[in-house]
Design an enzyme around this catalytic site. Structure first.
Site, short mmCIF file in Angstrom:
data_model
loop_
_atom_site.label_atom_id
_atom_site.label_comp_id
_atom_site.label_asym_id
_atom_site.label_seq_id
_atom_site.Cartn_x
_atom_site.Cartn_y
_atom_site.Cartn_z
N LYS A 60 3.18 1.29 -0.29
CA LYS A 60 3.01 2.64 0.22
C LYS A 60 1.78 2.71 1.14
CE LYS A 60 0.17 4.02 -3.74
NZ LYS A 60 -0.02 4.96 -4.86
N ARG A 158 0.08 14.29 -13.93
CA ARG A 158 0.29 14.37 -12.48
C ARG A 158 1.78 14.48 -12.23
NH1 ARG A 158 -1.90 9.52 -8.71
NH2 ARG A 158 0.07 8.64 -9.44
N HIS A 190 3.07 6.18 -15.39
CA HIS A 190 1.87 5.66 -14.73
C HIS A 190 0.66 5.92 -15.61
CE1 HIS A 190 -0.05 3.94 -11.28
NE2 HIS A 190 -0.79 5.00 -11.02
N ARG A 246 4.37 -3.25 -11.56
CA ARG A 246 4.32 -2.47 -10.32
C ARG A 246 2.92 -2.56 -9.70
NH1 ARG A 246 5.58 2.11 -12.71
NH2 ARG A 246 3.51 3.01 -12.42
N TYR A 292 -27.56 9.86 15.15
CA TYR A 292 -27.67 11.31 14.96
C TYR A 292 -28.59 11.68 13.80
CZ TYR A 292 -23.65 12.00 18.07
OH TYR A 292 -22.81 12.04 19.15
N CYS A 339 -21.12 7.18 13.41
CA CYS A 339 -20.60 8.17 14.36
C CYS A 339 -19.08 8.03 14.45
CB CYS A 339 -21.24 7.97 15.72
SG CYS A 339 -23.05 7.90 15.66
N MET A 340 -18.46 8.84 15.29
CA MET A 340 -17.01 8.80 15.38
C MET A 340 -16.49 7.45 15.86
SD MET A 340 -14.35 11.25 17.49
CE MET A 340 -14.73 12.71 16.55
N ASP A 341 -17.20 6.82 16.78
CA ASP A 341 -16.70 5.59 17.40
C ASP A 341 -17.64 4.40 17.26
OD1 ASP A 341 -14.49 7.06 18.90
OD2 ASP A 341 -16.28 8.06 19.66
#
Length: 402
Positions: A60, A158, A190, A246, A292, A339-341
């Site tokens: 998955k 769950r 599970h 599993r 930052y 940071c983002m990148d």
């Protein structure tokens, strides 16, 4: 065919960039090597632990970020007889990608296109009475017996059913099976705390599971596949094997119980290696704030290295000032904010690092490299999250020829 509720291929599967095994990484800012032989060998090792029981490999979440189709094929080559894919859309994408092995899926909403799933020979989970009813209606629509597994909630709180809902499902399923509408191939559940070996809830859940199996038998059901053991139970609790294991995260060479032992302790090896290249290296004076917010400040003359990966690529922002990386055999820690990148490494004044040098972010425990578990420990999460969050901007290169 009514496609009103049809689902598109899983977006991660569709968007993932891949490279040939022999592709050069020159000019790439970052990439992930996926060792398919490690996947195959891990599945084989897990299968040996299971004895005569079958292996359902959990692929998955785009195979935990490793890539659904190549990983599934490698798992099957290692002896898995079944694949587990949580989301129905991703299970359909697996079929569209050419996978023909049995596939179990268990997450879909009311109104999902179960008819297409049945036509695609996907095993559906009846986790609640409404799901059993909709599976039966879809099977009648298609005119084909639907293969199902019933999910019992044995204490996780769950998915799955318990109490009278579960008892009613057993009775209804037996009637539907007698009418040829469904085939109850399996019953499963599970664990809540299998990653805490010795916790009393583990044995308690097994007892509830066994009681549910006995009730199903009294209702007239004879499931061929009873499965409960996830990775942690497979590695630490042989009594939970039943007819099938599993395993999920252990397929990828990661330990579900790092307090007990790492991959090498269990005879596994990590399948994912994430590498980036330094794209800037520069001298820096003492007292300079980095990234930052200037949450990190240099204390002496040093050199800074810029790594072109960030939280848009799955590098956790929580790893600011704590995430590990390795350059030239030396271990470093993220300097300041992710940071983002991109993020920065304080390489030290004596570092010989240069622009273009490789940076190992995720490697192998046995080689002393930073690992997914190291990143997880640094930000108080689990290694599962570290590998599954690796973004599609990082191309995968599949090694091993499987």
């Amino acid at each position: 065919m009514d496609t009103t509720h049809s689902q598109p291929p899983h977006p991660t599967t569709a968007a993932l960039s891949t490279l040939p095994a022999d592709a050069s990484t020159e000019g790439l800012s970052a990439w992930a090597d996926i060792d398919l032989e490690a996947i195959r060998d891990n599945v084989a090792a897990l299968g040996r632990r299971a004895g005569d029981a079958e292996v359902m490999a959990v692929v998955k979440g785009d195979a935990y970020g490793h890539g659904l189709l190549p990983v599934a094929r490698a798992a099957l080559a290692g002896g898995a007889s079944y694949l587990a894919i949580a989301q129905l859309g991703e299970a359909l994408a697996a079929r569209a990608g050419g996978l023909t092995a049995p596939v179990l899926t268990w997450l879909f909403p009311p109104g999902a296109d179960l008819a297409t799933a049945i036509r695609s020979d996907i095993t559906l989970t009846a986790a609640a009475p409404w799901a059993l009813a909709e599976i039966a209606a879809a099977a009648r629509e298609v005119g084909t017996t639907a293969t199902i597994h019933i999910k019992a909630d044995t204490g996780l709180g769950r998915g799955g059913s318990w109490g009278e809902d579960l008892s009613g499902m057993f009775r209804d399923a037996a009637r539907l099976e007698a009418d040829g509408v469904i085939d109850v191939e399996g019953i499963f559940s599970h664990f809540a705390r299998a990653d805490e070996p010795g916790d009393p809830s583990i044995r308690a859940q097994q007892e509830v599971f066994e009681a549910a199996l006995a009730e199903a038998e009294r209702a007239g059901l004879r499931p061929r596949l009873r499965h409960l053991a996830n990775s942690a139970a497979t590695l630490t609790n042989p009594s939970a094997t039943y007819d099938m294991i599993r395993p999920g995260v252990s397929v990828y060479g990661l330990s579900p119980v790092p307090d007990v032992g790492g991959p090498t302790h269990f005879g596994l090896r990590e399948a994912m290696r994430v590498t980036a290249r330094l794209i800037n290296v520069k001298d820096c004076p003492p007292g300079q704030g980095i990234s930052y917010g200037h949450r990190y400040t240099t204390t002496e003359q040093t050199r800074l290295g810029l790594v072109p990966l960030g939280y848009a690529d799955g590098i956790p922002r929580h790893a600011s000032s704590v995430g590990p990386a390795q350059v030239g055999g030396r271990r470093y820690t993220v300097a300041g904010r992710v940071c983002m990148d991109q993020f920065v490494l304080d390489l030290g004044a004596d570092s010989p690092a240069a622009v273009g040098d490789p940076v190992t972010l995720i490697g192998q425990e046995a080689k002393g490299e930073p690992t997914a578990q190291d990143w997880a420990a640094a930000i108080d999460t689990i290694n599962y999250e570290i590998v599954t969050r690796l973004g599609s901007r990082v191309p995968r290169r599949y090694l091993g020829g499987l």
